[in-house]
Scaffold this motif. Structure first.
Motif, PDB file in Angstrom:
ATOM      1  N   ASN A 363       0.792  -1.216   0.000  1.00 19.07           N
ATOM      2  CA  ASN A 363       0.000   0.000   0.000  1.00 19.07           C
ATOM      3  C   ASN A 363       0.830   1.274   0.000  1.00 19.07           C
ATOM      4  O   ASN A 363       0.292   2.379  -0.051  1.00 19.07           O
ATOM      5  N   PRO A 369       1.484   6.603   0.233  1.00 19.28           N
ATOM      6  CA  PRO A 369       0.431   5.622  -0.079  1.00 19.28           C
ATOM      7  C   PRO A 369       0.170   5.579  -1.586  1.00 19.28           C
ATOM      8  O   PRO A 369       0.215   6.602  -2.258  1.00 19.28           O
ATOM      9  N   ASN A 371      -2.260   4.077  -4.991  1.00 13.94           N
ATOM     10  CA  ASN A 371      -3.636   3.713  -5.306  1.00 13.94           C
ATOM     11  C   ASN A 371      -3.701   2.284  -5.831  1.00 13.94           C
ATOM     12  O   ASN A 371      -2.830   1.466  -5.555  1.00 13.94           O
TER      13      ASN A 371
ATOM     14  N   PRO B  84      -8.773   3.302  -1.035  1.00 17.18           N
ATOM     15  CA  PRO B  84      -8.241   3.209  -2.384  1.00 17.18           C
ATOM     16  C   PRO B  84      -8.562   1.877  -3.079  1.00 17.18           C
ATOM     17  O   PRO B  84      -8.516   1.795  -4.299  1.00 17.18           O
ATOM     18  N   GLN B 105      -7.036   7.894   0.381  1.00 16.81           N
ATOM     19  CA  GLN B 105      -5.889   7.002   0.508  1.00 16.81           C
ATOM     20  C   GLN B 105      -5.859   6.394   1.893  1.00 16.81           C
ATOM     21  O   GLN B 105      -6.493   6.904   2.821  1.00 16.81           O
TER      22      GLN B 105
END
Lengths: 479, 483
Positions: A363, A369, A371, B84, B105
């Motif tokens: 992730n 982070p 997607n 996400p 996110q």
């Protein structure tokens, strides 16, 4: 008995007039296409039927192309039985049937008598990757000399079942063990199937690598197989037929045997070159050379010199497709369509695999982070032109995106391959293993067993895609 | 903060003037067929007109016991927020109903007035069919800070635990966990039970103790929260044997007992309508707009108490109420699905383990590892067996169908319905499907393979087909999106 090494994992076992061929590759190379040849290494001449005695039986330990070589088997008379294990994929049985071979299908541990030998095939250890699931390790005992009992490891580990049979005295421990070295450690700058573009110059995996290799090929068996006195070496016996190719590191069986003997007692390690014969009637075994099957010493020496001269830091990128360049736009469209047709099933199989699990749990990446787009496949069409597809984890489908040079940093997982080559993979002209070891690149995070290539090895295996295997075998039929 | 439980895994979380909803199911029942016959337990009615103004709705994942279009449609001006890895079809469906969406996110703080919410991905070892869960960490903005972690249906996020251990976040005051055990009484099989194991029918033993241990002790090993709220398992399905509610599913009872046994934590199992507050001491009040249906509840309890079965045979009944005509295209689709499922099964961990074992113990002449028994309504069966040497399914006779170690039995019409999007695997299991397998581990049930291959994880397209039809009346024609 006499044991002759044929190269790679091929053996000829002889006792008087009984001769057994195991996983024979008789030509000087193997490979499904003319564009990519895997030369037997150390190099030797092609073996024709005249160079061989009358064969009594052929044993096939598994379905992979470096063990099951149709052109070689076809050189042998159809009256010679081919012995395979019951759980060898059906597509192998089908092609042998079609070629009118006599097939003996063995249950696990079932005894088959061929001349002076008794043969038993044992399904290998279950603690191996999925693509080695159907490998058998044959156990061959000499009926004229009960002290000569050979266990051939092949591409698996000795099964717990067999170890137990030895432990509870149901089976006698082998006295001769043919150990497999499948390390295939590439020289720096040369690509190996599981290499990772993120780790090109990393030495992490190379810590103590030769020592670990030595241990793994010498150590596997000795406790559970207490009567083993002689050990031979098999595997990592090929080189890709390309101008810059170098043999694998630490692949010389004589070097391995030398070190092993220095560091062992009570066991005699013997490294043979193709064409060399060990006569087990003597102790130590007498090594002689076949008249008709010879290692090409000159070529061997040339490679050893090449090795010393090579620039070990040069990285060889993907240069050109194995199957030629595109001439017409319509061909590109055609190939792209076949590839796109494969994408839906490919996407589903990825998400349920270990690789898919890794994708879902990654992730975070360089900038924080990330997607749902974490894996791309870049199909190279020409120097200037490529088609890149990203796996959308939220639709479980592949979607085309812009091809640029940033993909390496945007997506933590990726595969680069020529469109033409991947098309021919789907068309049954080449196998995934051949492509991955020679003309495909990947980058990934984590363990190699969860990498895109590991996934593809499963996805395109004969177990899962017998339809593709059948296409491959087609060209050998009636030829 | 005030935590108002709405049933199963739905929450209203309030702090000062901020109201957020989590996975709201506000109807009395849900499901992915028109029957809508999975009923919330304990049964309750929600007076939707009295729900306060909602500032945001969080959707943890795509399963239909969390994602409920009719409930979401009651809030056309409230953003529906998800992580996400929420499937695209969920977003498309929500948008097509004219509702507001917001994708976020992981690890990023989302500010909703007086509250801050952060989404975390679940532990990577969570089963594939729960792997899209976003776990929620909610804190009040001002001091004294109060925080809650909602774990939903997945293993606790290792990222979250690491963050807490590194002291970048303090251990949450409360953790909300779900008891999804769905333990059926004697004589009735659970979803993943082995229908050929007589032991599965004679349910006996301290199952509740095991459950509590897994839920309250093992699951929370790495996160030492002092207050545990148990929800989940809050529904009943219409089994052929009407047994009322699942055993150990009354979270209130469970929590009461757990509290007496585990003394260093406070364990609460709220009923729908109850509001929990932990300011100085733990108080539980009720809102007046949620009404428990006491008579229905009593009936279910009575049915459960009186239910007695010594049956050693499970009866499955079909789910789909209409018969699908098998056209040439549908037959082709069926064949294609069999090919793909066969290839998946052989390469899956479960299938590979099955093959490994099979290669050693098989004494039959056949190489069949897995069998589909498709029941027809005229009492005939279709048998499809997976050959491990070809990875293809073969249509076989009943005689050859004996001794195949793994298999699934269901109604042909239901299976076709599933691959055509009329219903989902979740509707079929338990009531209309049973399986057999080798070993004691429920995760070895081939139904897990069906979850992986036919549920949302691999087939968001089927889920979309199904829900699009089901909720067509909520779709605003001019806003319909197509994937």
């Amino acid at each position: 008995m006499k044991i002759m090494f044929l190269g790679q994992q091929g053996w000829l076992l002889s006792e008087e007039e009984t001769h057994l061929l195991v996983d024979p590759i008789l030509s000087d190379h193997f490979g499904n296409s003319n564009s990519l040849k895997f030369q037997i290494y150390p190099p030797r001449n092609s073996i024709n039927q005249d160079s061989l005695p009358n064969i009594s039986a052929i044993i096939l330990t598994n379905e992979h192309l470096d063990h099951f070589h149709i052109p070689s088997i076809k050189l042998i008379s159809r009256s010679v039985p081919v012995i395979i294990g019951r759980y060898t994929p059906q597509c192998i049985i089908d092609i042998l049937d079609e070629e009118k071979f006599k097939i003996i299908i063995c249950e696990n541990g079932e005894s088959i008598k061929i001349g002076n030998f008794e043969i038993k095939l044992f399904i290998g250890n279950m603690d191996t990757p999925f693509w080695e699931r159907r490998v058998y390790h044959p156990y061959i005992t000499n009926q004229l000399n009960i002290n000569e009992r050979v266990l051939i490891q092949s591409d698996t580990l000795v099964s717990d079942h067999f170890k137990n049979l030895v432990k509870n005295l149901t089976e006698k421990s082998p006295t001769i063990f043919i150990s497999t070295n499948n390390s295939q450690i590439t020289e720096k700058g040369h690509w190996g199937a599981f290499n990772n573009l993120y780790q090109l110059n990393s030495d992490e995996d190379n810590i103590n690598i030769f020592f670990r290799l030595l241990k793994s090929v010498c150590d596997e068996f000795y406790k559970e197989l207490p009567d083993v006195q002689f050990v031979f070496f098999s595997g990592t016996g090929y080189i890709i037929d390309r101008p810059n190719s170098l043999p694998f590191k630490f692949s010389n069986t004589k070097d391995i045997a030398l070190f092993a003997n220095e560091l062992s007692c009570g066991i005699n390690f013997i490294g043979l070159y193709p064409g060399e014969i060990a006569d087990m009637a003597n102790n130590p075994p007498l090594i002689s050379f076949s008249q008709k099957i010879k290692t090409n010493q000159l070529l061997l020496e040339k490679h050893q010199l090449l090795h010393l001269e090579s620039n070990q830091n040069h990285y060889y990128p993907l240069e050109s497709p194995l199957f030629g360049h595109y001439e017409h736009q319509s061909d590109i469209e055609n190939d792209l369509n076949l590839v796109k047709n494969e994408h839906p099933f490919l996407a589903k199989m990825i998400i349920v695999s270990k690789f898919g699990k890794l994708l879902l749990s990654t992730n975070q990446f360089i900038n924080g982070p990330i997607n749902h787009e974490r894996f791309i496949i870049k199909y190279i069409i020409s120097k200037e032109h490529a088609k890149t597809f990203v796996l959308d984890l939220n639709t479980i489908s592949f979607r085309e995106i812009e091809s640029d040079d940033e993909t390496f940093f945007k997506f933590p997982f990726g595969v680069e391959v020529f469109l033409k080559d991947f098309y021919e993979l789907l068309n049954g002209k080449i196998q995934i293993w051949e492509l991955a070891t020679s003309n495909l690149r990947q980058w990934y995070l984590g363990d190699f067993l969860c990498s895109p290539v590991a996934f593809l090895f499963n996805y395109f295996s004969e177990q899962i895609r017998p339809d593709l295997a059948k296409l491959l075998y087609k060209k050998h039929v009636h030829s | 903060m005030n935590y108002t439980f709405l049933g199963h895994q739905s929450w209203l979380i309030t702090h000062k003037s901020t109201n957020i909803l989590i996975d709201p199911i506000l109807n009395e029942s849900f499901g992915s067929t028109d029957k809508q016959d999975i009923e919330i337990f304990p049964p309750r009615k929600i007076n939707i007109h009295k729900i306060p103004i909602i500032d945001a709705i969080f959707l943890s994942h795509e399963h239909f016991d969390h994602f409920h279009i009719p409930s979401l449609s009651l809030f056309p001006n409230t953003p529906i927020i998800y992580g996400p890895l929420m499937f695209q079809y969920v977003e498309d469906l929500i948008k097509s109903c004219g509702l507001l969406t917001q994708r976020t996110q992981f690890f990023e703080k989302i500010s909703i007035k007086d509250l801050e919410i952060t989404l975390f991905p679940p532990d990577e070892n969570t089963v594939l069919w729960e792997s899209r869960v976003s776990q929620l960490y909610i804190t009040t903005k001002q001091k004294p800070q109060e925080s809650v972690f909602i774990a939903v249906d997945a293993l606790i996020s290792t990222d979250f635990i690491e963050t807490v251990n590194n002291e970048n976040l303090k251990t949450p005051d409360i953790i909300i966990i779900s008891n999804n055990s769905q333990i059926t009484p004697q004589g009735v099989l659970e979803t993943l039970d082995n229908c050929r194991d007589p032991g599965a029918y004679s349910k006996r033993g301290p199952l509740g103790i095991r459950l509590l241990e897994e839920l309250v002790i093992d699951y929370l090993e790495e996160l030492n929260c002092k207050i545990i709220i148990i929800c989940g398992g809050g529904f009943t399905k219409k089994y052929e044997s009407a047994f009322g509610s699942y055993l150990f599913s009354d979270q209130r009872e469970l929590a009461k007992i757990a509290s007496m046994l585990i003394l260093d934590k406070k364990i609460i199992g709220p009923w729908p309508g109850e509001t929990i507050n932990i300011n100085d001491e733990i108080t539980i009040n009720s809102v007046d707009w949620v009404e428990i249906d006491h008579s229905k509840y009593s009936k279910l309890v009575k049915t459960k108490t009186n239910f007695h079965s010594t049956s050693k045979k499970n009866v499955i009944k079909p789910t789909l109420e209409f018969k699908i005509e098998i056209t040439e295209n549908i037959w082709k689709l069926f064949q294609k699905e069999l090919i793909e499922f066969g290839r998946y099964f052989i390469s899956s961990d479960l299938g590979d383990n099955a093959v490994k074992n099979f290669m050693h113990v098989n004494t039959t002449k056949e190489n069949y590892i897995f069998l589909f028994i498709f029941k027809n309504d005229n009492q005939t069966n279709l048998y499809y067996a997976l050959n491990i040497n070809t990875s293809y399914f073969e249509c076989i006779t009943e005689e050859k169908a004996f001794g195949i170690p793994f298999g699934v039995e269901c109604y042909f019409n239901d299976f076709i319905g599933m691959i055509c999007g009329y219903l989902q695997i979740w509707d079929i299991v338990g009531v209309s499907m049973q399986a057999w397998y080798i070993g004691n581990d429920k995760l070895m049930s081939p139904i897990c393979c069906l979850y992986n291959w036919y549920a949302e994880p691999s087939r968001p397209d089927l889920a979309y087909l199904n829900l699009k039809k089901l909720w067509s009346r909520f779709v605003k024609k001019n806003e319909e999106c197509l994937i």
